[in-house]
Every structure is written in C-alpha cells, then in structure tokens.
Scaffold this active site. Sequence first.
Site, mmCIF file in Angstrom:
data_model
loop_
_atom_site.group_PDB
_atom_site.id
_atom_site.type_symbol
_atom_site.label_atom_id
_atom_site.label_comp_id
_atom_site.label_asym_id
_atom_site.label_seq_id
_atom_site.Cartn_x
_atom_site.Cartn_y
_atom_site.Cartn_z
ATOM 1 N N GLU A 182 0.859 -1.183 0.000
ATOM 2 C CA GLU A 182 0.000 0.000 0.000
ATOM 3 C C GLU A 182 0.895 1.232 0.000
ATOM 4 O OE1 GLU A 182 -2.668 0.517 3.366
ATOM 5 O OE2 GLU A 182 -3.501 2.366 2.503
ATOM 6 N N ASN A 220 -4.433 5.083 -2.063
ATOM 7 C CA ASN A 220 -5.615 5.628 -1.385
ATOM 8 C C ASN A 220 -6.207 6.792 -2.159
ATOM 9 O OD1 ASN A 220 -5.741 4.288 1.432
ATOM 10 N ND2 ASN A 220 -3.570 4.779 1.131
ATOM 11 N N GLU A 260 -7.894 2.223 -3.057
ATOM 12 C CA GLU A 260 -8.575 2.021 -1.784
ATOM 13 C C GLU A 260 -9.498 3.206 -1.524
ATOM 14 O OE1 GLU A 260 -6.022 1.073 1.492
ATOM 15 O OE2 GLU A 260 -5.128 -0.622 0.442
ATOM 16 N N ASP A 317 -11.887 0.235 1.928
ATOM 17 C CA ASP A 317 -10.974 0.465 3.047
ATOM 18 C C ASP A 317 -11.762 0.670 4.341
ATOM 19 O OD1 ASP A 317 -8.600 0.929 4.360
ATOM 20 O OD2 ASP A 317 -8.030 2.676 3.177
ATOM 21 N N GLU A 338 -5.967 -5.120 7.930
ATOM 22 C CA GLU A 338 -4.913 -4.130 8.182
ATOM 23 C C GLU A 338 -4.693 -3.998 9.689
ATOM 24 O OE1 GLU A 338 -6.066 -0.316 6.616
ATOM 25 O OE2 GLU A 338 -7.727 -0.109 8.010
#
Length: 438
Positions: free
Chosen positions: A206, A263, A295, A325, A382
């Site tokens: 990520e 993201n 995400e 997410d 996560e």
Amino acid sequence: MSAVSDLADLRQGTIAVLERIIAAQPPQAGRLACAVIHLRNIRKVRGLLGDQGAAAYRRAVRLQLEAIPPDPSLVIDGNDDHIILMLPGVMNAGHAELVAQKIERVLRQANDVDAQQAGTEFTLGMALFPDHAEDPAQLLARAELALVAADGADTHWALFDHGLFNELSHSWQFDRELREAIQNNSFTMYYQPQVGLRDGRLHGVEALIRWEHPERGMIQPSLFIPLAERTGLISRLTDGVLRQVMQDVKALQAMAIPSISINLSAMDLEDPELATRVSHQLAIWAVPSRAITFEITESALLEGSETTRRQLEQLHEMGCGLSIDDFGTGYSSLANFRTIPASEIKIDGSFIADLANDQVNRDIVAIALELGRRFGLKTVAEGVETESSARALIELGCEIGQGYYFARPLRLSHLLEWRETWSGRLPDSGGQDTGESP
Ligand code: C2E
Ligand code: CA
Ligand code: CA
C-alpha cells in the site's frame, strides 16, 4: 473563495466609516462592535428567484438590519453576499452575544418574508474596539477572522479572541506551506507490504504518503490530507501521488511485487475527470491497470454521489482493482456490494488488535470474511501488529495481512532491504506467542 478576498474591495469605504464612528464616540460609551455577516443563502435565492429576486431579498435583509444600530448609515453593503454592521455602545462580550442573537432573529424574519424556500443560512463574525484591535483596519480584519471561525461553529457566529487568532494564523501558514509543498513535490511515498496469509508470499504494497517538512519534520497524512480536502488542494496532491507511484512501479515490479494499492479520498471520487486522469498517468508510465488497486473508505462509498459511482465503474472497466478500506466502520448495507464493482475488502485495524482474545471482534472479522468469500472479493486485514493477531487471521481464513507485525510503511530503498530479508515464514497455528511485533 475566502471571505477575506470577497471583502477586499469594500474595505476602504468601511474603514473610513469605522474611523468616523470611533472619532465621534465618547470614551465612556462602551465598545464599538464591528459585525460582518455572510449571507450564505444568496446564491440559493438567486437560483430560486433569479437576479431580481436575489436583489430584492438582499434589500429586505438590509432594511431589517438597519433597525438594529442607532443610525441606518451604520449598515454597509459588502459585495454580493456580505453586509457589515457597526454597533457603538456594546458593553462587553455578553452584550455582543445578545446583539448576535438579535441579528439572527432579524435575519430569520427577513427570510420568512422574502425567500421562504431558501432556509436561513448565514454566518456572523464580530470583533470589538478597542478590546480586539488597535485601529479600524485591524477591527475589520479581526471581525473577518471571526467570520472564518464562525464557518466551523455550530452557533453560526463567533466573537474574535486572541487564541482564535493564533489558531487560525497557524493553520493559514500550514495551508500556504501545503501549497508550496505540492508545488515543490516535497512528498515521499512509503510502501507497506501486504503478505499472503496462506503462503507468506508478498502479495502487494500500500502506498502511503509522507510530507518531509524542512522544520516540522515528518508530517503524517492524517494531519494534512483533511486540510488538503478542505482547501481544495486534494486533486493536485492526488496527481502527485499517482505520478510518484507510477514512477516507482518499475522498481516495485523488479521486487516481484504484483499489486500496488493507492488511497483515494472521497473528494477525488467526486471529480468526473478522475478516471481520465488515472488513465493518462497509466499510459505515460506504461503501467498495466491490473497492477493498481484503489482504496476507498467505506464511508466515502456510502456518502458518494452518482459521480463517485460512475468514476468507480470507469476505474473498474479500465482494469484497476477497488478495495473497500476501513471495512466494518461504515455500516455498509449488503445492497452496496451489488452496486459497487469492488474487488477487495480491507477489514479495519480496530477489529484486528487483540483479535486472539476479543470474541466480539473475532465474530465480526469472521462475518466480514464470509461476506468477502460470498461476493468473490479478496480479503485483507490491516493493522496486524502481533503474532497472535496474524495467527488468528490465518485460522479464520483471511487471505492477506498488512501491519507492523510484518513491516512498517517503508521508503523504497528500505522496502528493497526488507524484501531481501523477508523469509516468507508465517506464525504456525500452534506456535508460541510473544504478543510482540518483531
Ligand atoms: P489508511 O488508508 O487506513 O492507512 C492505514 C494506516 O495505518 C497508515 O497510516 C499506516 O501507516 C497505519 N498502519 C499500518 N500498519 C499498522 C499497524 O500495524 N498498526 C497501526 N496502529 N497502524 C498501522 P498513515 O500512513 O499515517 O495514513 C493514515 C491515513 O491517511 C490512511 O489511512 C489514509 O486514509 C490516508 N492516506 C495515506 N496516504 C494517502 C494518500 O496517498 N492519499 C490519500 N488520499 N490518503 C492517504
Ligand atoms: Ca488505505
Ligand atoms: Ca484503512
């Protein structure tokens, strides 16, 4: 647009009137209050009633306001949606509050008469002379500052105070520095490994942004991403993120990292050009779309408009992955999974901490994983910090884990070092647990 720039051209005239009143006011007569009113519904009224209707509404408001000060000339028109009121003889902060309430009542009445459908929407900033300012220009500037603060207040109004001044001038500096940082590309992308929980293989990374500030040191995204959203800088920031990640893709692929997650903020998805911007960057850097997963937080999906849905659809059609997410924090309804072309759910870290001992969290994670399987989605957890959490996730059948237990977010060169030493060894179900991250 800032309230301050809106007010710039009427400043001189207003200051002259303030000067006149201050000179005429005997010292024992109390304070002079300067109130700046922002009629936030003017645009809506114009939309409903046209230009003439808006002008009539504005005149009606002004007429009502003229009854408040001792002399109608103490009400001054600002441009478009601002009106300034000068009120001699205000005794103290409590009195100022009463005045603010009176102004609110008057505005409501004006609204009832002339623009019923528009709703009462205004903010009011006030400052007192000589308490808050040394001269008329400063008095006006400080009423404007209070107006900015009123924007974020529940009460629609704010009185200037010196603490507020420090807070706002600090955040304005922050804002300016953020603009400069975007211009100068002072951001670095860090990459956090995502590890396959079945085989220990590196599934992906990520991308997480960091701001390396020359004086303040490393600034975390939770501090400046919301600011970038509020100030409209987020799309330029996201373009910078896209560019940097695309540049790093070759190096990441050389480390045999097949998937890179980026993201997006809720505001990015409200841009009808987002998918085009992404496709442009993919083409420039010759990056295959299947290498990129975006995400999006569960709440952004829930609150997103039709534009958001269309952008998600287009990113999906281009071949990019979509991950939900912070999954579990936004109370998605099942129906959402049918309308969003998601390829992955990312279970929020708050459910993962202490997973081994917390039965409620264990149940929630088990349900999320089941949901993922039913809809054919990849499942990622996560915030995996400990061996016991990693082991619990393996037992529950989660596919991919990400967290400090495996690795922290790392700059590219450190990721390479980590990659070379990563053994792929996972905790086995019956092993000893230290409860510590390595
Ligand atoms: P997020 O997308 O939920 O990212 C996960 C956050 O958890 C990251 O914080 C990561 O460093 C942190 N984290 C990773 N492993 C662990 C762990 O084991 N335990 C704990 N307690 N935390 C862990 P970070 O990097 O500070 O990012 C915070 C948020 O800022 C992100 O939350 C994301 O919403 C946003 N963000 C980060 N980079 C970007 C970006 O490039 N663009 C946008 N729009 N938002 C970003
Ligand atoms: Ca994320
Ligand atoms: Ca998250």
